[in-house]
Scaffold this motif. Structure first.
Motif, PDB file in Angstrom:
ATOM      1  N   ARG A   1     -27.297  -8.038-108.554  1.00 22.27           N
ATOM      2  CA  ARG A   1     -27.117  -6.762-107.879  1.00 22.27           C
ATOM      3  C   ARG A   1     -28.482  -6.227-107.442  1.00 22.27           C
ATOM      4  O   ARG A   1     -29.453  -6.254-108.214  1.00 22.27           O
ATOM      5  N   ARG A   2     -28.549  -5.780-106.198  1.00 27.30           N
ATOM      6  CA  ARG A   2     -29.807  -5.258-105.686  1.00 27.30           C
ATOM      7  C   ARG A   2     -30.118  -3.906-106.313  1.00 27.30           C
ATOM      8  O   ARG A   2     -29.234  -3.097-106.575  1.00 27.30           O
TER       9      ARG A   2
ATOM     10  N   VAL B   1     -31.599  -3.639 -96.762  1.00 29.35           N
ATOM     11  CA  VAL B   1     -32.439  -4.829 -96.655  1.00 29.35           C
ATOM     12  C   VAL B   1     -33.473  -4.817 -97.776  1.00 29.35           C
ATOM     13  O   VAL B   1     -34.175  -3.819 -97.963  1.00 29.35           O
ATOM     14  N   PRO B   2     -33.587  -5.885 -98.558  1.00 32.45           N
ATOM     15  CA  PRO B   2     -34.550  -5.882 -99.661  1.00 32.45           C
ATOM     16  C   PRO B   2     -35.983  -5.876 -99.145  1.00 32.45           C
ATOM     17  O   PRO B   2     -36.281  -6.384 -98.073  1.00 32.45           O
TER      18      PRO B   2
ATOM     19  N   LYS C   1     -53.223  -1.445 -88.024  1.00 28.95           N
ATOM     20  CA  LYS C   1     -52.928  -0.036 -88.245  1.00 28.95           C
ATOM     21  C   LYS C   1     -51.439   0.225 -88.281  1.00 28.95           C
ATOM     22  O   LYS C   1     -50.941   1.053 -89.045  1.00 28.95           O
ATOM     23  N   LEU C   2     -50.691  -0.497 -87.453  1.00 26.14           N
ATOM     24  CA  LEU C   2     -49.239  -0.342 -87.426  1.00 26.14           C
ATOM     25  C   LEU C   2     -48.610  -1.556 -88.090  1.00 26.14           C
ATOM     26  O   LEU C   2     -48.711  -2.672 -87.589  1.00 26.14           O
ATOM     27  N   ARG C   3     -47.985  -1.325 -89.229  1.00 29.26           N
ATOM     28  CA  ARG C   3     -47.381  -2.425 -89.979  1.00 29.26           C
ATOM     29  C   ARG C   3     -45.875  -2.398 -89.774  1.00 29.26           C
ATOM     30  O   ARG C   3     -45.216  -1.387 -90.033  1.00 29.26           O
ATOM     31  N   THR C   4     -45.346  -3.485 -89.287  1.00 24.72           N
ATOM     32  CA  THR C   4     -43.907  -3.619 -89.091  1.00 24.72           C
ATOM     33  C   THR C   4     -43.454  -4.922 -89.731  1.00 24.72           C
ATOM     34  O   THR C   4     -44.234  -5.876 -89.853  1.00 24.72           O
ATOM     35  N   PRO C   5     -42.201  -4.981 -90.165  1.00 25.17           N
ATOM     36  CA  PRO C   5     -41.711  -6.228 -90.784  1.00 25.17           C
ATOM     37  C   PRO C   5     -41.516  -7.360 -89.789  1.00 25.17           C
ATOM     38  O   PRO C   5     -41.273  -8.492 -90.182  1.00 25.17           O
ATOM     39  N   THR C   6     -41.598  -7.036 -88.468  1.00 23.95           N
ATOM     40  CA  THR C   6     -41.364  -8.072 -87.462  1.00 23.95           C
ATOM     41  C   THR C   6     -42.622  -8.257 -86.620  1.00 23.95           C
ATOM     42  O   THR C   6     -43.528  -7.419 -86.617  1.00 23.95           O
ATOM     43  N   ARG C   7     -42.669  -9.360 -85.910  1.00 25.63           N
ATOM     44  CA  ARG C   7     -43.779  -9.608 -85.003  1.00 25.63           C
ATOM     45  C   ARG C   7     -43.646  -8.708 -83.761  1.00 25.63           C
ATOM     46  O   ARG C   7     -42.535  -8.361 -83.363  1.00 25.63           O
ATOM     47  N   PRO C   8     -44.776  -8.358 -83.152  1.00 23.42           N
ATOM     48  CA  PRO C   8     -44.680  -7.569 -81.906  1.00 23.42           C
ATOM     49  C   PRO C   8     -44.068  -8.412 -80.793  1.00 23.42           C
ATOM     50  O   PRO C   8     -44.122  -9.646 -80.809  1.00 23.42           O
ATOM     51  N   ALA C   9     -43.512  -7.723 -79.821  1.00 20.98           N
ATOM     52  CA  ALA C   9     -42.879  -8.420 -78.700  1.00 20.98           C
ATOM     53  C   ALA C   9     -43.931  -9.199 -77.905  1.00 20.98           C
ATOM     54  O   ALA C   9     -45.079  -8.767 -77.767  1.00 20.98           O
TER      55      ALA C   9
END
Length: 802
Positions: A480-481, A486-487, A692-700
């Protein structure tokens, strides 16, 4: 632990098939290592009947027989003297493998007469050594399987032998009854009761026993014995010999065989002394300095103080829990015996056996812990069997000490099965399982049986319940989470960087090394270390006295070892911590690569060249790019002393140094016995700034559908001007349009100076312009080109080459 199926059935009333028993044993934790099934090699043989046997026309000792088989009448030539009409025989057909002679039969001719098979003797089927004639069976039908006939008439001949691996925590499984108890608890049958009827003594034992103070309650807390007069010692009955032979033991005499039987049957080692060879009483004591024992294996052992021995007035007669002595051993002439049963300390027994290098079945069991409460019962059962097989009159039992009290109780919490094991088992089933294993339940308290020394807590109760229920019934369920959705990432940003650096370095062709974090003081001082703050207080060797200040010492040592073995071209890398001091915050993560020798193997195209500083620079930039470092960086000349001062550089952003690259200083290579050229790079992983900008995905992906424009420029500059200065100046001419600037040519030397003047050289740059909104016009291109020329001229003092 070895036993046969019929032996197991002496304790377990079961109709379970052999395969079911084998599966259950392994599932219960008693891993089956081997099964020797005599019936398997006899499966192909069938019964047949001799219809007629006539003399062979060309041989006096051969007979030509007509034999009725399940495939009809066959002709077989046989040389056995008892081959005659009317007997039932065991038939081997063409194509069958005969184990006793290691032959696969075929249709053959014997003195000109065809033979379609073979009538077997017992030796040919490995049933016995009998080979004076073929097997004559008193019953059986034509075509019946020989194994079925054996199972009904001679079951011992097809009794499978089972060898299980017993873990050290299960001494109870070193007896057949203990294994039967587990199987009964699993539900494969019913454990037969073991009736213990005391044998009354007919006279007072002439041999007394006592425990010396140094062993009483410790090395030997309990010792029993009795004299049996008028026994007849000789060969054991067939059933006993067959049972011992099946598990690999050699029958010796009925008295010795009985003790071996009890060792494997009930996990109760015993010993029999020839009573007429015992002088006075027996005393259990510690060995004295200088004593020795001629043991039953024919070897003389020098005993050390502290070893537990059994002695009489003459001296040591037996080694407690390990092995008996030759002097008081039984022989065919023995008529009076002293039967001994005792409990010896497991640790003392193991220590003695290891010191003397004696491996015996008794030691194997005593050092793991036998049932201390079964000593007296074992004595009574053994007495009865000796009286049944050898006759005689028993004395009263003499006792010294008492059985150790192993009583203990633990709380049974049925709900813990779910939390500890993940299985849902009804409380009634849990209680029934423990009772079947011999536990005594009083409310919610469970008392383990005396034969289970491994049960030492509440969790062990749950383990027993789950083991009997079968852990194969465990169902995999996702955890169980902690929070919905989303983990979050499991790896920290620094761990992700370390992973990216490792993959990139491997992709560049480096072989990853793992070297020690400790190096010698001399190597540490070469790399700016060696201070007392990083000195190891108790080093394991003189080469591991200090924490490493850099990864290069270990890599250079590895390179030297490889070069000493003929490997001259190397690409080695390591990612690990380095230490600037002894405090927690003075440890940083480095990624270092080392190139030694040539960049490629020899080939017809001339690709082979020595590695140079630009190889290291390119690899350092590749690692930095993988870590997300900015593309526009500065390269400085300020490097540490182990780098070549004129062929190295530091990549950074202002004062923040992210990486260093270059040739290793010749002084360092000489000190570490490395033959150059050698270039390296070191990336300080933590020094690379995070975006500076952290996102879980790569930039476009940003891509333009407009055609790029390339323009080449050649500048005449002073010979001391660095190409990087020109590159960075050109990049700053128009940061929006200029996508990249590369050096594609450098013209220097005497010829260049002859054309352009003394102290001059030419640097050629290619600049790529990438429009975003619209296609560039010629005027716009010329305007950018003019800015590039102006910027480079201002930065380098050069002029555009005509």
């Amino acid at each position: 632990m070895k036993f046969t199926l019929s032996w197991l059935k002496d304790h377990l009333e079961t109709e379970a098939a052999l395969d079911d028993i084998l599966y259950a044993l392994t599932d219960l934790g008693l891993e089956v290592e081997e099964v020797v099934n005599p019936a398997a090699r006899l499966e192909v043989f069938t019964l047949a009947k001799v219809v007629e046997a006539v003399q062979h026309p060309d041989a006096d000792r051969l007979r030509v027989c007509r034999v009725m088989t399940d495939e009809g009448e066959k002709q077989i030539v046989c040389g056995a003297p008892n081959a005659r009409a009317g007997i039932t025989v065991v038939l081997a057909k063409p194509g069958d493998y005969v184990p006793g002679i290691d032959v696969t039969l075929g249709v053959g001719k014997i003195r000109g007469v065809e033979s379609h098979g073979m009538m077997c003797s017992e030796r040919e089927l490995e049933l016995s050594d009998e080979h004076n004639g073929i097997i004559e069976l008193p019953s059986g039908e034509v075509g019946q399987k020989f194994t079925d006939w054996l199972a009904a008439n001679r079951p011992g001949s097809t009794d499978p032998m089972i060898h299980v691996k017993v873990t050290p925590n299960r001494p109870d499984a070193l007896g057949v009854r203990g294994i039967a108890r587990d199987l009964a608890a699993r539900g494969l049958g019913r454990l037969k009761p073991l009736a213990v009827v005391p044998v009354p003594g007919q006279f007072v034992s002439p041999i007394g026993v006592r425990l010396a103070p140094e062993v009483e309650g410790k090395a030997c807390p309990h010792f029993l014995g009795r004299v049996i007069r008028g026994v007849k010692n000789g060969p054991s009955p067939d059933w006993l010999q067959t049972r011992l032979k099946a598990i690999g033991l050699r029958p010796i005499s009925v008295l010795v065989d009985i003790t071996n039987l009890f060792t494997f049957d009930l996990n109760r080692p015993l010993h029999v002394f020839d009573a007429d060879k015992v002088a006075g009483d027996l005393v259990v004591r510690s060995a004295a300095e200088g004593e020795s024992l001629l043991a039953l294996d024919g070897k003389t052992y020098a005993l050390a103080p502290g070893m537990t021995v059994i002695a009489d007035d003459h001296g040591v007669e037996s080694l407690g829990g390990v092995m008996g002595g030759e002097a008081s051993g039984c022989s065919e002439d023995t008529v009076n015996v002293f039967l001994e049963a005792a409990f010896f300390d497991p640790i003392r027994t193991a220590t003695t056996g290891r010191a003397l290098k004696i491996n015996s079945d008794a030691r194997y069991r005593f050092e793991r812990g036998i049932d201390p409460a079964f000593t007296a019962d074992g004595m009574e059962l053994a007495t009865k069997l000796i009286l049944d097989l050898c006759g005689g009159v028993p004395s009263e039992v003499v006792v010294a000490g008492a059985a150790p009290d192993t009583t203990r109780a633990y709380r049974l919490d049925p709900a813990r099965v779910v939390s500890l094991v993940g299985m849902e088992i009804a409380e009634a089933t849990q209680r029934a399982t423990l009772e079947a294993l011999g536990f005594r339940l009083d409310g919610d308290m469970a008392t383990p049986p005396s034969w289970r020394p491994d049960v030492l807590g509440e969790a062990d109760l749950i383990e027993e319940v789950a083991r009997i229920a079968s852990l194969t019934k465990l169902e995999g369920k996702p955890l169980r989470r902690a929070v919905p959705g989303v983990p979050q990432p499991i790896l920290t940003p620094m761990q992700q960087r370390e992973k990216a650096a490792r993959r990139t370095i491997a992709a560049l062709g480096y072989n990853e090394c793992v070297t020690y974090s400790f190096i010698d003081e001399g190597a540490a001082r070469l790399f700016g270390g060696g201070a007392d703050a990083v000195r190891v207080e108790n080093p394991i060797s003189s080469e591991m006295t200090h924490l490493r200040p850099d990864l290069l010492p270990g890599l250079l040592r590895a390179a030297a070892r490889n070069q000493a073995r003929g490997f001259m071209d190397l690409a080695l890398a390591e990612i690990g911590p380095v230490f600037a001091g002894g405090e927690p915050g003075e440890q940083v993560l480095h990624a270092t690569g080392l190139l030694v020798g040539a960049s490629a193997a020899r080939d017809p195209h001339g690709s082979r060249r020595p590695v140079d500083v630009f190889d290291a620079k390119a690899d350092a930039e590749a690692v930095l790019a993988a870590l997300g470092a900015p593309q526009r960086v500065q390269i400085g000349r300020k490097v540490a002393g182990w780098w070549h001062p004129g062929r190295s550089g530091a990549i950074g952003l202002g004062p923040n140094v992210m990486a260093t690259f270059g040739e290793v200083h010749p002084r360092v290579l000489a000190a570490l016995d490395v033959k150059g050229p050698a270039v390296a790079f070191t990336v300080q992983v933590a020094s690379v700034p995070f975006p500076k900008l952290r996102t879980p995905t790569r930039p476009a992906l940003t891509i333009s559908d407009l055609q790029a424009v390339d323009r080449d420029f050649a500048f005449v500059v002073d010979a001391g001007v660095e190409a990087l200065t020109a590159v960075q100046a050109a990049q700053g001419a128009d940061k929006a349009l200029i996508e990249s600037v590369r050096v594609f040519d450098q013209f220097a030397g005497e010829k260049a100076e002859a054309q352009m003047g003394a102290g001059k050289k030419s640097i050629a740059l290619t600049v790529r312009l990438q429009p975003v909104d619209k296609t560039l016009t010629e005027a716009e291109i010329e305007a950018v080109s003019k800015k590039i020329v102006e910027k480079v001229a201002k930065a380098t003092g050069g002029v555009l080459r005509g």
